[in-house]
Motif scaffolding. Structure first.
Motif, PDB file in Angstrom:
ATOM      1  N   ARG A  17      -1.038  14.236  20.338  1.00  0.00           N
ATOM      2  CA  ARG A  17      -0.668  12.828  20.353  1.00  0.00           C
ATOM      3  C   ARG A  17      -0.211  12.408  21.748  1.00  0.00           C
ATOM      4  O   ARG A  17       0.321  13.216  22.513  1.00  0.00           O
ATOM      5  CB  ARG A  17       0.464  12.569  19.355  1.00  0.00           C
ATOM      6  CG  ARG A  17       0.097  12.819  17.904  1.00  0.00           C
ATOM      7  CD  ARG A  17       1.246  12.458  17.006  1.00  0.00           C
ATOM      8  NE  ARG A  17       1.532  11.032  17.047  1.00  0.00           N
ATOM      9  CZ  ARG A  17       1.011  10.146  16.208  1.00  0.00           C
ATOM     10  NH1 ARG A  17       0.176  10.549  15.274  1.00  0.00           N
ATOM     11  NH2 ARG A  17       1.321   8.867  16.309  1.00  0.00           N
ATOM     12  N   ASP A  22       3.509   6.522  21.002  1.00  0.00           N
ATOM     13  CA  ASP A  22       4.517   6.555  19.942  1.00  0.00           C
ATOM     14  C   ASP A  22       5.780   5.822  20.362  1.00  0.00           C
ATOM     15  O   ASP A  22       6.418   5.135  19.555  1.00  0.00           O
ATOM     16  CB  ASP A  22       4.847   8.005  19.570  1.00  0.00           C
ATOM     17  CG  ASP A  22       3.715   8.691  18.828  1.00  0.00           C
ATOM     18  OD1 ASP A  22       2.998   7.996  18.083  1.00  0.00           O
ATOM     19  OD2 ASP A  22       3.554   9.903  18.977  1.00  0.00           O
ATOM     20  N   ARG A  25       5.000   2.147  20.181  1.00  0.00           N
ATOM     21  CA  ARG A  25       4.900   1.772  18.763  1.00  0.00           C
ATOM     22  C   ARG A  25       6.289   1.685  18.121  1.00  0.00           C
ATOM     23  O   ARG A  25       6.563   0.785  17.322  1.00  0.00           O
ATOM     24  CB  ARG A  25       4.016   2.773  18.028  1.00  0.00           C
ATOM     25  CG  ARG A  25       3.534   2.311  16.663  1.00  0.00           C
ATOM     26  CD  ARG A  25       2.540   3.299  16.079  1.00  0.00           C
ATOM     27  NE  ARG A  25       1.277   3.275  16.794  1.00  0.00           N
ATOM     28  CZ  ARG A  25       0.823   4.252  17.573  1.00  0.00           C
ATOM     29  NH1 ARG A  25       1.538   5.360  17.740  1.00  0.00           N
ATOM     30  NH2 ARG A  25      -0.342   4.141  18.179  1.00  0.00           N
ATOM     31  N   ALA A 335      10.119   7.573  19.984  1.00  0.00           N
ATOM     32  CA  ALA A 335       8.850   8.215  19.632  1.00  0.00           C
ATOM     33  C   ALA A 335       8.761   8.635  18.170  1.00  0.00           C
ATOM     34  O   ALA A 335       7.739   8.381  17.515  1.00  0.00           O
ATOM     35  CB  ALA A 335       8.585   9.398  20.559  1.00  0.00           C
ATOM     36  N   GLY A 338       8.019   5.753  16.065  1.00  0.00           N
ATOM     37  CA  GLY A 338       6.647   5.312  16.290  1.00  0.00           C
ATOM     38  C   GLY A 338       5.628   6.184  15.586  1.00  0.00           C
ATOM     39  O   GLY A 338       4.608   5.691  15.098  1.00  0.00           O
ATOM     40  N   ARG A 339       5.888   7.484  15.502  1.00  0.00           N
ATOM     41  CA  ARG A 339       4.988   8.382  14.772  1.00  0.00           C
ATOM     42  C   ARG A 339       4.981   8.070  13.289  1.00  0.00           C
ATOM     43  O   ARG A 339       4.001   8.325  12.592  1.00  0.00           O
ATOM     44  CB  ARG A 339       5.403   9.843  14.984  1.00  0.00           C
ATOM     45  CG  ARG A 339       4.965  10.435  16.314  1.00  0.00           C
ATOM     46  CD  ARG A 339       5.421  11.871  16.451  1.00  0.00           C
ATOM     47  NE  ARG A 339       4.882  12.740  15.401  1.00  0.00           N
ATOM     48  CZ  ARG A 339       5.212  14.012  15.246  1.00  0.00           C
ATOM     49  NH1 ARG A 339       6.099  14.561  16.077  1.00  0.00           N
ATOM     50  NH2 ARG A 339       4.674  14.731  14.276  1.00  0.00           N
TER      51      ARG A 339
END
Length: 416
Positions: A17, A22, A25, A335, A338-339
């Motif tokens: 990734r 992330d 996001r 992060a 976001g994941r």
């Protein structure tokens, strides 16, 4: 028999990734919640009335800050990430000699299912169904060059602005004819009266209605908001932003961040230089803009808003990239959230509808914007912690795991 050209590839391992995506996001998730929190306590059709000027004091200040610097910017950012993710997904799938387009279609169909369930049974402000439906149009650009993606992006993003101006100019011209002016004014007044009646009805149902009454009302709101000429604005805007993200992905600027650092610095400063003045113009003069009342003034202000959304979206994104490249550690906490963005996004709706709606705790309308924003920040803070806790034990968020399982036709490993 299944051949190598039709086999579905395996999901991308967590190690592959892009952490920066992330982080972005996770940040976009915060902005979306800060905007959506208003409409967990306000019918969605109130969007047509614009800024809620009935607030005062701290509630007004918090609402204005969100209206000026959050509203529209973070859905744009989320849309850009969707388009960027499309390129990453397709390119990786094609490298594995798989049926990339078939896989992407399956992915969209599952997302559409999630969106419809969310919209009907949890909260009517869903964006997933629109992303899924518009996402199918991305398949026409699967092998497009960066230049072609950018050209189409600009064209599509200009369409809503052009339509707004054409409509406003047509109304202004008609207003010069007394007979037509009287008809238009009567029509606008009738439309607004109907809208206000709908909003009042929605307030009652959300505050005290039974669950199935609210579900039926969501279906009515969906028809009123989406099965309408508004699609002429929604679809080009979303697709245009998808293609902007796809262009960034195909240009490879996220594949080698260090090499493209000058690009992100320029993008950041240019985005703020354009976006902040336009956002402030809209924030100061646009609080009285109503979508149902076309005028030259409103068209000019909505143009400012549209351009500010794009410019500040890019500036926010570039700022995070620059912080990441300068190894600013605190942004790393974004992060994990976001994941698990899809799981966290759906949790927002579950928590706040159960908190506010009549079939839950029934606190609808009990709190002002300042308090509800504090509630939103509290939930988001919890999600930052819980996402990290969860991902220390599991490879995927729960809804992300289900999405991958249905997309690939097999269950990926969940526990680490």
């Amino acid at each position: 028999m299944t051949t190598s050209t039709t086999a579905l590839p395996s999901p991308v391992p967590p190690a592959e990734r892009m952490v920066i995506l992330d982080i972005i996001r996770g940040f976009a998730l915060l902005g979306i919640l800060l905007m959506n929190i208003e409409y967990f306590q306000r019918p969605l059709q109130a969007l047509m009335l614009g800024f809620n000027s009935e607030q005062s004091g701290l509630d007004y200040a918090v609402a204005w800050l969100s209206f000026t610097f959050v509203q529209g910017k973070f859905y744009t950012l989320f849309s850009l990430l969707f388009g960027l993710g499309f390129i990453v997904f397709i390119d990786r799938a094609q490298q594995k000699d798989s049926a990339a387009q078939a896989l992407f279609r399956r992915r969209l169909l599952v997302l559409l299912l999630f969106g419809v369930v969310h919209l009907l049974f949890i909260w009517g402000g869903d964006i997933l169904h629109l992303y899924a439906l518009v996402g199918f149009l991305l398949l026409f650009f699967i092998n497009a060059s960066v230049k072609r993606l950018m050209v189409w992006s600009v064209v599509l993003l200009l369409i809503p602005i052009l339509l707004i101006w054409l409509g406003s100019l047509a109304v202004e011209a008609a207003m010069q004819v007394p007979e037509e002016a009287a008809k238009l004014q009567a029509s606008f007044a009738a439309d607004k009266e109907k809208l206000l009646q709908d909003i009042a009805r929605g307030d009652v149902l959300y505050a005290s209605g039974r669950y199935w009454q609210v579900v039926q009302w969501r279906m009515y709101e969906f028809q009123a908001l989406y099965i309408s000429p508004a699609l002429l604005v929604f679809v080009p805007t979303i697709l245009g932003t998808f293609l902007l993200g796809a262009a960034l992905g195909r240009a490879g600027v996220f594949s080698n961040l260090e090499q493209h650092q000058p690009f992100f610095w320029r993008l950041m400063w240019l985005g703020y230089a354009i976006g902040l003045p336009l956002a402030l113009i809209y924030g100061i003069y646009g609080t009285e803009v109503e979508v149902i009342s076309p005028s030259i003034r409103n068209a000019a202000l909505m143009t400012c808003s549209t351009l500010a959304n794009i410019a500040l979206c890019l500036a926010y994104m570039a700022t995070l990239v620059n912080l990441y490249l300068h190894k600013v550690r605190f942004i790393g906490v974004l992060a994990p959230a976001g994941r698990m963005a899809l799981s966290n996004y759906l949790l927002h709706s579950i928590v706040f509808t159960l908190l506010f709606y009549g079939y839950g705790l029934g606190l609808y309308g009990e709190f002002g914007r300042a308090v509800t924003t504090l509630m939103a920040l509290t939930l988001y803070g919890f999600q930052l912690w819980f996402s990290q806790y969860w991902l220390q034990r599991y490879q995927l968020g729960p809804v992300e795991w289900l999405w991958r399982s249905l997309t690939y036709g097999k269950r990926p490993a969940l526990k680490i």
